[in-house]
Scaffold this active site. Structure first.
Site, PDB file in Angstrom:
ATOM      1  N   SER A   1       0.859  -1.187   0.000  1.00 53.16           N
ATOM      2  CA  SER A   1       0.000   0.000   0.000  1.00 53.16           C
ATOM      3  C   SER A   1       0.888   1.227   0.000  1.00 53.16           C
ATOM      4  O   SER A   1       2.027   1.184   0.486  1.00 53.16           O
ATOM      5  CB  SER A   1      -0.886   0.008   1.258  1.00 53.16           C
ATOM      6  OG  SER A   1      -1.510   1.259   1.435  1.00 53.16           O
TER       7      SER A   1
ATOM      8  N   TYR B   1      -1.048  -0.447  10.433  1.00 50.59           N
ATOM      9  CA  TYR B   1      -1.223  -0.808   9.033  1.00 50.59           C
ATOM     10  C   TYR B   1      -0.084  -0.242   8.196  1.00 50.59           C
ATOM     11  O   TYR B   1       0.503  -0.944   7.358  1.00 50.59           O
ATOM     12  CB  TYR B   1      -2.569  -0.286   8.531  1.00 50.59           C
ATOM     13  CG  TYR B   1      -2.877  -0.675   7.104  1.00 50.59           C
ATOM     14  CD1 TYR B   1      -3.338  -1.950   6.797  1.00 50.59           C
ATOM     15  CD2 TYR B   1      -2.714   0.231   6.057  1.00 50.59           C
ATOM     16  CE1 TYR B   1      -3.628  -2.317   5.485  1.00 50.59           C
ATOM     17  CE2 TYR B   1      -2.999  -0.129   4.745  1.00 50.59           C
ATOM     18  CZ  TYR B   1      -3.454  -1.399   4.473  1.00 50.59           C
ATOM     19  OH  TYR B   1      -3.730  -1.757   3.180  1.00 50.59           O
TER      20      TYR B   1
END
Length: 250
Positions: A146, A159
């Site tokens: 990501s 995350y």
């Protein structure tokens, strides 16, 4: 690498991006192992769709990627079922939206779950497939990270750190597994219609699209096509490609 007749294991293959990746590989003639954690019916439906649409072999496999023994069984089952294993796509992930400043909500339990799924899970899977690919003399591993792994942004600190770790794991495994197995990474920006986006706060979704140069979310098919390119390549390894409509440059 020739993809026609290759066998690909796609973790999270029943998810929004995972399904696109499965179909993109199947269009090239690859047989697909659709790995799921809980949604058996969804994964089996994806496998049926792949077989019908592309005339390839496809089957669903359950696995908790935080369990080392389960990962070993998965790789053995996939290899037994299809006769070989050429591609691993680490797409399965978990996130929980926690504002960066809300450190009290970033509990050790949340941190450990996100790390276990997003970073340790891909490491377990990579180690499990490595001897199979080495024995075959070829293999491709593609990690789905990501843009949160490239800067202090995303749904939570945990995350972001897990995806930063996955990007560096890509580099390290590229070194460890060369020359038989090539390891690369796709780092998407905001993607609509995925579980990860569903867990974001509304203001995060709006800000991500508004701050992109193209003023729109990233395209899942673009990400899936890049996975195919990384599986075909014979000379790219250890690389991360960002697909985010122009938000992050690195």
């Amino acid at each position: 690498m020739e993809l026609n007749g290759a066998v690909a294991l796609v973790t999270g293959g029943n998810g929004g991006l995972g399904q696109r990746i499965c179909h993109a590989l199947a269009r090239e003639g690859a047989d697909i192992a659709v790995m799921y954690a809980r949604s058996r019916d969804d994964a089996e439906a994806v496998a049926r769709d792949l077989a019908a649409a592309h005339q390839v072999r496809a089957a669903a496999f359950a696995c908790d990627i935080t369990d080392g023994a389960a990962v070993d069984r998965l790789v053995a089952d996939v290899t037994t079922h299809f006769g070989r294993l050429d591609i691993l796509v680490n797409d399965a992930a978990f996130n929980q939206a926690i504002p960066f400043a809300d450190l009290d909500s970033l509990t050790l339990e949340v941190w450990e779950k996100i790390m276990a799924v997003n970073l340790t899970g891909p490491m377990r899977l990579t180690k499990a497939v490595a001897p199979v690919m080495k024995a075959q003399g070829r293999g491709r591993i593609v990690n789905i990270a990501s843009v949160a792994g490239l800067g202090p942004t995303g749904s939570s600190i945990a995350y972001a750190v897990s995806k930063a770790g996955l990007i560096h794991l890509t580099r390290c495994m590229a070194v460890a597994l060369a020359p038989e197995t090539l390891v690369n990474c796709v780092a998407p920006g905001l993607l609509e219609g995925t579980r990860a986006t569903a867990n974001l706060r509304a203001e995060q979704v709006e800000r991500s699209a508004a701050t992109a140069l193209l003023k729109k979310p990233a395209d899942k098919d673009d990400c899936a096509d890049m996975v195919v390119t990384m599986c075909r390549t014979g000379t790219m390894t250890g690389q991360t490609v960002v697909i985010d409509s122009g938000r992050v440059f690195h």
